[in-house]
Motif scaffolding. Structure first.
Motif, PDB file in Angstrom:
ATOM      1  N   GLY A 113      29.159  46.012  73.284  1.00  6.79           N
ATOM      2  CA  GLY A 113      29.646  47.178  73.426  1.00  6.79           C
ATOM      3  C   GLY A 113      30.752  47.274  72.441  1.00  6.79           C
ATOM      4  O   GLY A 113      31.647  46.339  72.552  1.00  6.79           O
ATOM      5  N   HIS A 114      31.065  48.397  71.889  1.00  3.16           N
ATOM      6  CA  HIS A 114      32.052  48.707  71.057  1.00  3.16           C
ATOM      7  C   HIS A 114      32.799  49.987  71.298  1.00  3.16           C
ATOM      8  O   HIS A 114      31.755  51.035  71.259  1.00  3.16           O
ATOM      9  CB  HIS A 114      31.579  48.575  69.460  1.00  3.16           C
ATOM     10  CG  HIS A 114      32.444  48.994  68.572  1.00  3.16           C
ATOM     11  ND1 HIS A 114      34.151  48.822  68.733  1.00  3.16           N
ATOM     12  CD2 HIS A 114      32.572  50.125  67.622  1.00  3.16           C
ATOM     13  CE1 HIS A 114      34.687  49.755  67.479  1.00  3.16           C
ATOM     14  NE2 HIS A 114      33.856  50.357  66.871  1.00  3.16           N
ATOM     15  N   THR A 115      34.070  50.195  71.379  1.00  5.14           N
ATOM     16  CA  THR A 115      34.481  51.754  71.856  1.00  5.14           C
ATOM     17  C   THR A 115      36.068  51.699  70.929  1.00  5.14           C
ATOM     18  O   THR A 115      36.371  50.767  70.465  1.00  5.14           O
ATOM     19  CB  THR A 115      34.875  51.990  73.280  1.00  5.14           C
ATOM     20  OG1 THR A 115      35.875  51.013  73.618  1.00  5.14           O
ATOM     21  CG2 THR A 115      33.583  51.658  73.988  1.00  5.14           C
ATOM     22  N   HIS A 116      36.279  53.043  70.840  1.00  6.81           N
ATOM     23  CA  HIS A 116      37.807  53.196  70.380  1.00  6.81           C
ATOM     24  C   HIS A 116      38.601  53.523  71.592  1.00  6.81           C
ATOM     25  O   HIS A 116      39.079  54.833  71.484  1.00  6.81           O
ATOM     26  CB  HIS A 116      37.773  54.078  69.309  1.00  6.81           C
ATOM     27  CG  HIS A 116      36.604  54.088  68.219  1.00  6.81           C
ATOM     28  ND1 HIS A 116      36.315  54.821  67.157  1.00  6.81           N
ATOM     29  CD2 HIS A 116      36.213  52.603  67.804  1.00  6.81           C
ATOM     30  CE1 HIS A 116      35.371  54.500  66.381  1.00  6.81           C
ATOM     31  NE2 HIS A 116      35.487  52.851  66.670  1.00  6.81           N
ATOM     32  N   ALA A 117      38.629  52.845  72.644  1.00 10.23           N
ATOM     33  CA  ALA A 117      39.293  52.941  73.821  1.00 10.23           C
ATOM     34  C   ALA A 117      40.644  53.580  73.506  1.00 10.23           C
ATOM     35  O   ALA A 117      41.683  52.943  72.917  1.00 10.23           O
ATOM     36  CB  ALA A 117      39.506  51.717  74.606  1.00 10.23           C
ATOM     37  N   ASN A 138      43.996  48.732  64.448  1.00 10.67           N
ATOM     38  CA  ASN A 138      44.036  50.219  64.083  1.00 10.67           C
ATOM     39  C   ASN A 138      42.579  50.529  64.028  1.00 10.67           C
ATOM     40  O   ASN A 138      42.034  51.410  63.298  1.00 10.67           O
ATOM     41  CB  ASN A 138      44.660  50.383  62.636  1.00 10.67           C
ATOM     42  CG  ASN A 138      45.970  50.210  62.399  1.00 10.67           C
ATOM     43  OD1 ASN A 138      46.425  49.135  62.679  1.00 10.67           O
ATOM     44  ND2 ASN A 138      46.613  51.390  62.538  1.00 10.67           N
ATOM     45  N   HIS A 139      41.731  50.263  65.049  1.00 14.08           N
ATOM     46  CA  HIS A 139      40.242  50.589  65.094  1.00 14.08           C
ATOM     47  C   HIS A 139      39.735  50.538  66.436  1.00 14.08           C
ATOM     48  O   HIS A 139      39.501  51.548  66.940  1.00 14.08           O
ATOM     49  CB  HIS A 139      39.304  49.539  64.374  1.00 14.08           C
ATOM     50  CG  HIS A 139      38.031  49.841  64.350  1.00 14.08           C
ATOM     51  ND1 HIS A 139      37.053  49.224  63.470  1.00 14.08           N
ATOM     52  CD2 HIS A 139      37.231  50.567  65.017  1.00 14.08           C
ATOM     53  CE1 HIS A 139      35.962  49.567  63.628  1.00 14.08           C
ATOM     54  NE2 HIS A 139      35.970  50.693  64.543  1.00 14.08           N
ATOM     55  N   GLY A 140      39.780  49.438  67.170  1.00 14.08           N
ATOM     56  CA  GLY A 140      39.166  49.431  68.484  1.00 14.08           C
ATOM     57  C   GLY A 140      38.687  48.252  69.174  1.00 14.08           C
ATOM     58  O   GLY A 140      39.118  47.287  68.780  1.00 14.08           O
ATOM     59  N   VAL A 187      26.640  51.474  60.862  1.00 16.58           N
ATOM     60  CA  VAL A 187      27.063  50.492  59.675  1.00 16.58           C
ATOM     61  C   VAL A 187      27.497  49.410  60.399  1.00 16.58           C
ATOM     62  O   VAL A 187      27.971  48.304  59.825  1.00 16.58           O
ATOM     63  CB  VAL A 187      28.036  51.434  58.841  1.00 16.58           C
ATOM     64  CG1 VAL A 187      29.293  51.611  59.641  1.00 16.58           C
ATOM     65  CG2 VAL A 187      28.313  50.174  57.766  1.00 16.58           C
ATOM     66  N   GLU A 188      27.894  49.475  61.670  1.00 18.35           N
ATOM     67  CA  GLU A 188      28.314  48.498  62.403  1.00 18.35           C
ATOM     68  C   GLU A 188      27.523  47.462  63.160  1.00 18.35           C
ATOM     69  O   GLU A 188      27.613  46.430  63.624  1.00 18.35           O
ATOM     70  CB  GLU A 188      29.294  48.757  63.656  1.00 18.35           C
ATOM     71  CG  GLU A 188      30.694  49.120  62.958  1.00 18.35           C
ATOM     72  CD  GLU A 188      31.703  50.246  63.744  1.00 18.35           C
ATOM     73  OE1 GLU A 188      31.069  51.050  64.541  1.00 18.35           O
ATOM     74  OE2 GLU A 188      32.907  50.165  63.484  1.00 18.35           O
ATOM     75  N   ALA A 189      26.258  47.678  62.814  1.00 16.43           N
ATOM     76  CA  ALA A 189      24.871  46.939  63.173  1.00 16.43           C
ATOM     77  C   ALA A 189      25.127  45.364  62.484  1.00 16.43           C
ATOM     78  O   ALA A 189      24.410  44.590  63.256  1.00 16.43           O
ATOM     79  CB  ALA A 189      23.512  47.627  62.347  1.00 16.43           C
TER      80      ALA A 189
HETATM   81 ZN   LIG Z   1      34.359  51.435  65.410  1.00 14.78          ZN
END
Ligand SMILES: [Zn+2]
Length: 251
Positions: A115-119, A189-191, A97-99
């Motif tokens: 790149g996307h993470t929840h570090a 509150n996400h990443g 969905v983040e596309a």
């Molecule tokens: Zn995310």
């Protein structure tokens, strides 16, 4: 053997998904790369970064996703249908969905990988009252080299299309203010999202942002952090030896 760009995307995904790094676990996070003028590869929904395989990435059309950014009040079903319709191969898995935000960021000049993470440590701060400071302030030189002079800050927003729209608005405001593209986007509150021209620069920004978050948390326990002034940041960002290091790091 897959094409070299797909291999680069898998390398980036495996590095970001390494369990010891605490950046993403299970289905968390996603990655993407620009493939052609109109297409990009993005991680499929529900797949795992650390073990990502070629069949877990989906080729999607930018021209099918970018127009969604202009639309208000699409239902979840309409967004889902559009994600599926954006696939080049209708038998491919469903894109994340983040596309949509990947598509927009990859349409910026010079951006080839996202790149996307929840570090974990970044999120410790993004889930705290001091979240904005991590985006606005800088503490040490390599943070500026790898993460830029500041990061984009995204206030708490529902995931999906709304998030992509706020990312576009805030990133455009950042570019106008700083006269350069961001390397790091922090979502309350996400990443975190990192972007760049090479997969190495996306990884470097991610690892350095997580390190900066660790420094921030540690320094906060000692009454800090003591942040750089605007003059400190401008001097470091403008130094020729820092520019050399950026090139050496494929930034
Ligand atoms: Zn995310």
């Amino acid at each position: 053997m897959s094409n070299p760009i797909t291999q680069d995307l898998l390398n980036l995904s495996h590095e970001l998904g390494r369990e010891d790094r605490g950046l993403a676990m299970l289905g968390e996070g996603n990655t993407s790369t620009r493939l052609t003028d109109d297409t990009f590869l993005v991680k499929a929904s529900g797949t795992c970064l650390g073990t990502l395989k070629e069949e877990d990435v989906v080729e999607c059309r930018l021209s099918a996703l970018l127009p969604m950014l202009e639309k208000e009040n699409l239902t979840d079903q309409q967004v889902d249908d559009a994600l599926l319709a954006a696939r080049v191969d209708p038998k491919a898995k469903k894109p994340s969905v983040e596309a949509v935000f990947h598509a927009w960021l990859l349409s910026l000049p010079g951006i080839k990988f996202v790149g996307h993470t929840h570090a974990t440590t970044v999120n410790q701060i993004l889930c705290s009252p001091r979240a904005r400071e991590l985006a606005a302030r800088r503490m040490f030189p390599d943070e500026i080299v790898c993460c830029g002079v500041a990061s984009v800050f995204i206030p708490l927003t529902d995931p999906g299309l709304k998030l992509a729209q706020v990312i576009r608005r805030e990133t455009e405001a950042f570019i106008k203010k700083h006269q350069c593209q961001p390397r790091v986007i922090l979502m309350q509150n996400h990443g975190i999202i990192t972007l760049g021209g090479t997969w190495q620069s996306v990884l470097a920004a991610m690892l350095m942002a997580e390190k900066a978050a660790k420094v921030f948390v540690g320094a906060a326990q000692l009454g800090g952090p003591v942040f750089f002034s605007e003059e400190n940041i401008a001097r470091i960002a403008g130094r020729p030896d820092e520019a050399y290091r950026q090139r050496a790091l494929k930034m």
